[in-house]
Design a protein around this motif. Structure first.
Motif, PDB file in Angstrom:
ATOM      1  N   ALA A 137       0.820  -1.225   0.000  1.00  0.00           N
ATOM      2  CA  ALA A 137       0.000   0.000   0.000  1.00  0.00           C
ATOM      3  C   ALA A 137       0.852   1.273   0.000  1.00  0.00           C
ATOM      4  CB  ALA A 137      -0.977  -0.010   1.163  1.00  0.00           C
ATOM      5  N   TYR A 138       1.828   1.302  -0.889  1.00  0.00           N
ATOM      6  CA  TYR A 138       2.689   2.482  -0.995  1.00  0.00           C
ATOM      7  C   TYR A 138       1.923   3.674  -1.560  1.00  0.00           C
ATOM      8  CZ  TYR A 138       6.667  -0.562  -0.118  1.00  0.00           C
ATOM      9  OH  TYR A 138       7.552  -1.449   0.454  1.00  0.00           O
ATOM     10  N   ALA A 139       2.188   4.852  -0.999  1.00  0.00           N
ATOM     11  CA  ALA A 139       1.551   6.086  -1.457  1.00  0.00           C
ATOM     12  C   ALA A 139       2.497   7.256  -1.223  1.00  0.00           C
ATOM     13  CB  ALA A 139       0.240   6.313  -0.712  1.00  0.00           C
ATOM     14  N   GLU A 140       2.281   8.306  -1.993  1.00  0.00           N
ATOM     15  CA  GLU A 140       3.085   9.514  -1.840  1.00  0.00           C
ATOM     16  C   GLU A 140       2.344  10.573  -1.046  1.00  0.00           C
ATOM     17  OE1 GLU A 140       4.325  10.786  -5.722  1.00  0.00           O
ATOM     18  OE2 GLU A 140       5.164   8.819  -6.192  1.00  0.00           O
ATOM     19  N   ASP A 141       1.019  10.429  -0.982  1.00  0.00           N
ATOM     20  CA  ASP A 141       0.177  11.437  -0.335  1.00  0.00           C
ATOM     21  C   ASP A 141      -0.944  10.735   0.425  1.00  0.00           C
ATOM     22  OD1 ASP A 141      -2.116  13.398  -0.163  1.00  0.00           O
ATOM     23  OD2 ASP A 141      -0.593  14.692  -1.074  1.00  0.00           O
ATOM     24  N   ALA A 142      -1.333  11.286   1.554  1.00  0.00           N
ATOM     25  CA  ALA A 142      -2.407  10.699   2.370  1.00  0.00           C
ATOM     26  C   ALA A 142      -3.739  10.646   1.615  1.00  0.00           C
ATOM     27  CB  ALA A 142      -2.563  11.483   3.670  1.00  0.00           C
ATOM     28  N   LYS A 143      -3.903  11.512   0.599  1.00  0.00           N
ATOM     29  CA  LYS A 143      -5.139  11.514  -0.194  1.00  0.00           C
ATOM     30  C   LYS A 143      -5.287  10.241  -1.020  1.00  0.00           C
ATOM     31  CE  LYS A 143      -5.209  16.508  -0.565  1.00  0.00           C
ATOM     32  NZ  LYS A 143      -4.978  17.668  -1.428  1.00  0.00           N
ATOM     33  N   GLN A 144      -4.200   9.516  -1.190  1.00  0.00           N
ATOM     34  CA  GLN A 144      -4.236   8.267  -1.944  1.00  0.00           C
ATOM     35  C   GLN A 144      -4.629   7.080  -1.062  1.00  0.00           C
ATOM     36  OE1 GLN A 144      -0.125   8.515  -3.208  1.00  0.00           O
ATOM     37  NE2 GLN A 144      -0.728   9.108  -5.285  1.00  0.00           N
TER      38      GLN A 144
END
Length: 143
Positions: free
Chosen positions: A59-66
């Motif tokens: 569950a990699y993401a760059e932003d919490a919105k993702q």
């Protein structure tokens, strides 16, 4: 002569009554088949759960919105089996949601079919946060 007609009458009535009864069917319970069906459904549920977890991955993401929160599975008394954080940057949300819904429906059918009971505890809904570049489901007590 009267007794002959009475005998024929009784025989005719007996035949009529026997003809109205449904045929007797031998029903033999097949516990082995039921156990195999139950095991097959359990295996399907387990495989689908593994697919869900594999699809979500790290569950990699760059932003919490993702980050999103998924309710996975079904408890016999209602509610999800567990919550799982996932990232819209690494997962097609529609495909994941479809798989989660199929998994839930299969689990509900299994529980109804085989009379599965549960502890009827309610899981608190966590929040999903971005931690170390990953979407993680965090319970209030863990914050």
């Amino acid at each position: 002569m009267n007794t002959v007609w009475q005998t024929f009458g009784v025989m005719g009535l007996s035949l009529l009554v026997m003809g109205c009864q449904p045929p007797q069917q031998e029903t033999v319970a097949e516990p082995e088949i039921a156990l195999q069906d139950q095991q097959q459904m359990q295996n399907q549920i387990t495989e689908m759960d593994q697919q869900i977890r594999s699809m979500v991955g790290m569950a990699y993401a760059e932003d919490a919105k993702q980050c999103r929160l998924a309710e996975v599975g079904h408890r016999p008394c209602g509610g999800p089996d567990y919550y799982l954080g996932y990232s819209t940057s690494t997962v097609d949300a529609e495909v994941l949601t479809k798989l989660i819904n199929e998994h839930r429906e299969l689990q509900q059918a299994y529980q109804q079919e085989f009379g599965i009971m549960g502890t009827c505890e309610v899981l608190p809904r966590p929040v999903v946060t971005l931690q170390g570049g990953r979407c993680v489901a965090v319970h209030a007590s863990d914050r």
